[in-house]
Design an enzyme around this catalytic site. Structure first.
Site, short mmCIF file in Angstrom:
data_model
loop_
_atom_site.label_atom_id
_atom_site.label_comp_id
_atom_site.label_asym_id
_atom_site.label_seq_id
_atom_site.Cartn_x
_atom_site.Cartn_y
_atom_site.Cartn_z
N ASN A 8 -28.88 3.24 -25.02
CA ASN A 8 -28.17 4.51 -25.07
C ASN A 8 -28.98 5.45 -25.94
O ASN A 8 -28.91 5.38 -27.16
CB ASN A 8 -26.75 4.29 -25.63
CG ASN A 8 -25.91 5.56 -25.60
OD1 ASN A 8 -26.40 6.66 -25.37
ND2 ASN A 8 -24.62 5.40 -25.84
N ARG A 91 -27.21 4.36 -20.29
CA ARG A 91 -26.25 5.46 -20.20
C ARG A 91 -27.01 6.71 -19.75
O ARG A 91 -28.01 7.11 -20.36
CB ARG A 91 -25.60 5.72 -21.55
CG ARG A 91 -24.64 6.91 -21.54
CD ARG A 91 -24.26 7.33 -22.93
NE ARG A 91 -23.39 8.50 -22.93
CZ ARG A 91 -23.33 9.39 -23.91
NH1 ARG A 91 -24.13 9.25 -24.97
NH2 ARG A 91 -22.52 10.42 -23.84
N HIS A 179 -18.08 11.66 -20.94
CA HIS A 179 -17.55 10.53 -21.72
C HIS A 179 -16.83 9.52 -20.84
O HIS A 179 -15.95 8.78 -21.29
CB HIS A 179 -16.58 11.03 -22.82
CG HIS A 179 -17.25 11.85 -23.89
ND1 HIS A 179 -16.74 13.05 -24.34
CD2 HIS A 179 -18.41 11.66 -24.56
CE1 HIS A 179 -17.54 13.56 -25.25
NE2 HIS A 179 -18.56 12.74 -25.41
N GLY A 208 -15.55 12.86 -31.45
CA GLY A 208 -16.74 12.52 -32.21
C GLY A 208 -17.61 13.76 -32.32
O GLY A 208 -17.12 14.88 -32.20
N SER A 209 -18.90 13.56 -32.54
CA SER A 209 -19.82 14.70 -32.56
C SER A 209 -19.77 15.42 -31.22
O SER A 209 -19.82 16.64 -31.14
CB SER A 209 -21.24 14.22 -32.86
OG SER A 209 -22.13 15.31 -32.87
N ARG A 239 -21.58 22.15 -30.53
CA ARG A 239 -21.29 22.85 -29.27
C ARG A 239 -19.93 23.55 -29.36
O ARG A 239 -19.02 23.03 -30.01
CB ARG A 239 -21.29 21.84 -28.11
CG ARG A 239 -22.68 21.36 -27.72
CD ARG A 239 -22.63 20.19 -26.77
NE ARG A 239 -22.53 18.91 -27.47
CZ ARG A 239 -22.26 17.75 -26.90
NH1 ARG A 239 -22.03 17.70 -25.60
NH2 ARG A 239 -22.20 16.64 -27.61
N ASP A 281 -20.85 17.53 -39.21
CA ASP A 281 -20.22 16.22 -39.40
C ASP A 281 -18.83 16.41 -39.99
O ASP A 281 -18.67 16.96 -41.09
CB ASP A 281 -21.08 15.37 -40.34
CG ASP A 281 -20.69 13.91 -40.34
OD1 ASP A 281 -19.48 13.62 -40.43
OD2 ASP A 281 -21.58 13.05 -40.27
N ARG A 283 -16.95 14.37 -41.42
CA ARG A 283 -16.80 13.73 -42.73
C ARG A 283 -17.19 14.68 -43.86
O ARG A 283 -16.52 14.74 -44.89
CB ARG A 283 -17.66 12.45 -42.79
CG ARG A 283 -17.16 11.34 -41.89
CD ARG A 283 -18.16 10.21 -41.79
NE ARG A 283 -19.38 10.66 -41.10
CZ ARG A 283 -20.37 9.85 -40.74
NH1 ARG A 283 -20.28 8.55 -41.00
NH2 ARG A 283 -21.44 10.32 -40.14
N GLY A 326 -15.88 8.30 -33.03
CA GLY A 326 -16.08 8.34 -34.48
C GLY A 326 -14.95 8.98 -35.26
O GLY A 326 -14.42 8.39 -36.21
N GLY A 328 -11.95 9.97 -33.96
CA GLY A 328 -10.69 9.39 -33.52
C GLY A 328 -10.38 8.04 -34.14
O GLY A 328 -9.23 7.73 -34.43
N GLU A 377 -18.75 1.80 -25.06
CA GLU A 377 -19.49 2.24 -23.88
C GLU A 377 -20.56 1.23 -23.48
O GLU A 377 -20.81 1.02 -22.29
CB GLU A 377 -20.13 3.60 -24.16
CG GLU A 377 -19.14 4.72 -24.40
CD GLU A 377 -19.76 5.95 -25.01
OE1 GLU A 377 -19.48 7.06 -24.54
OE2 GLU A 377 -20.54 5.81 -25.99
#
Length: 393
Positions: A8, A91, A179, A208-209, A239, A281, A283, A326, A328, A377
């Site tokens: 991936n 992927r 996704h 996630g990102s 994005r 990020d 976080r 990430g 979630g 995934e």
């Protein structure tokens, strides 16, 4: 031991896993990645029990791009004993209108997939690079492309079209959704985790990102927040998510921006990063006291809640929400705020379960279930790869 290698590849990382064929199924034996490419490169891998196999850092010049990361990872693979790679599963983000299921890769398939690079410039070129290299150095090993768009290809045409001339839809300008490998995995897990919900109306929030949501009815995708490209829908790390196309026209016609500049802005300079001016990020934003960080988070919550309401309408009601990826899986504060915004649908959060990242984070009295299910995934890719090479001896 016979094995499936899963790759991936992204813009700044190369993830890999090795699944051994054991006991009639797939057994994860190696999981790793090389990330921080060109900045702080680091190769890490663990075995099936979580024991460290390698943890090696490099200078930025040593692993400065994806090809050098591939070369370094390949060199480390050569030190592993006991694996006979039967096939490599990849992927691939965009399958376009042609590919609605995994496919064995040959030169013709690779050429067609290259046509979609402008539709997923953050992902598609990097997805295809390791495929090309593997075809050069191990031409005898079958390679399988597994598409993020494939799971959504059963949507009704009137839901996947834009209100533009039908001829453009026929040419492939339509809503694809992404996704899909993550959503497919969740759809397969639901009968095991919550069998009473497997045939129900479920929103899966892949946060996630890259972020999106998908409406599942009976385990099948019927609607997604993403569209023609991976820019649409929810705000993401870099994005913007949903955007009036007039903004793009304005930037080009009134601000004089070249298309390449607009592309960089929308793929690399927007989303949480653009709004906060601090980080892409979540976080970092959650840990920050800056008002700009709170502003970006507020926007993320607002747009996510709107999207969930839209998907609930598409489903005609709602039985559950599944958080994954990430943010979630690991951001209780974001889950709590979204659950609060879904109270009108009957969601009631259990704060203690949420803080503990429990599989079920709703109270017994909640009218809709709130679940946390880690996505996988790579396992989906391995399953598809094994099934395809088994059907093509």
């Amino acid at each position: 031991m016979d094995a499936i290698l899963v790759i991936n590849a992204g813009s700044s990382s190369l993830k890999f896993q090795i699944f051994a064929l054991a006991g009639g199924g797939l057994e994860r034996r190696v999981r790793g990645q090389i990330d921080g490419i060109g900045v702080r490169p680091r190769l890490r891998a663990v075995d099936g029990s979580g024991a460290t196999l390698v943890d090696r850092s490099y200078g930025p010049a040593e692993v400065h791009d994806l090809p050098s990361a591939i070369a370094e990872t390949r060199g480390w693979f050569a030190t592993l004993d006991g694996f006979a790679v039967l096939a490599i599963g990849h992927r691939v983000v965009h399958g376009g209108p042609e590919f609605d299921r995994p496919v064995l890769i040959d030169d013709a398939v690779l050429e067609r997939l290259g046509r979609y690079q402008t539709l997923a410039p953050l992902h598609q070129p990097n997805n295809l690079a390791p495929i090309r290299l593997a075809m050069e150095i191990a031409a005898e090993v079958p390679q399988v492309a597994c598409f993020d768009t494939a799971f959504h290809r059963g949507h009704a045409p009137h839901t996947d079209c834009y209100a533009i001339p039908r001829a453009l839809y026929d040419e492939g300008i339509r809503r694809y959704g992404f996704h899909g490998l993550s959503y497919e995995y969740i759809a397969h897990r639901l009968p095991e985790v919550a069998p009473e919900l497997a045939d129900g109306r479920v929103i899966v929030a892949h946060l996630g990102s890259g972020a999106s949501m998908c409406a599942l009815a009976g385990g099948r995708s019927i609607e997604s927040t993403m569209g023609f490209t991976a820019l649409d829908g929810l705000p993401m790390g870099t994005r913007p998510g949903q955007l009036d196309p007039g903004v793009v026209l304005h930037l080009i016609e009134e601000r004089g921006m070249a298309p390449a500049e607009v592309t960089r802005l929308l793929y690399n300079g927007s989303g949480l990063k653009g709004l906060s001016g601090i980080s892409n990020d979540m976080r970092d934003l959650l840990a920050s006291d800056a008002p700009e960080a709170a502003f970006a988070i507020d926007h993320f919550i607002h747009r996510s809640a709107l999207a969930a309401g839209s998907l609930a309408a598409a489903l005609g009601g709602l039985d559950a929400v599944v958080f994954t990826a990430g943010i979630g899986e690991h951001a209780p504060a974001i889950r709590a705020r979204l659950a609060e915004r879904l109270a009108w649908l009957g969601a009631t959060l259990d704060p203690a379960a949420n803080d503990a990242d429990a599989p079920c984070i709703s109270t017994p009295a909640s009218r809709i279930a709130l679940l946390v299910i880690p996505t996988d995934e790579e396992l989906m890719i391995a399953r598809h790869t094994l099934a395809l090479i088994g059907s093509h001896p």
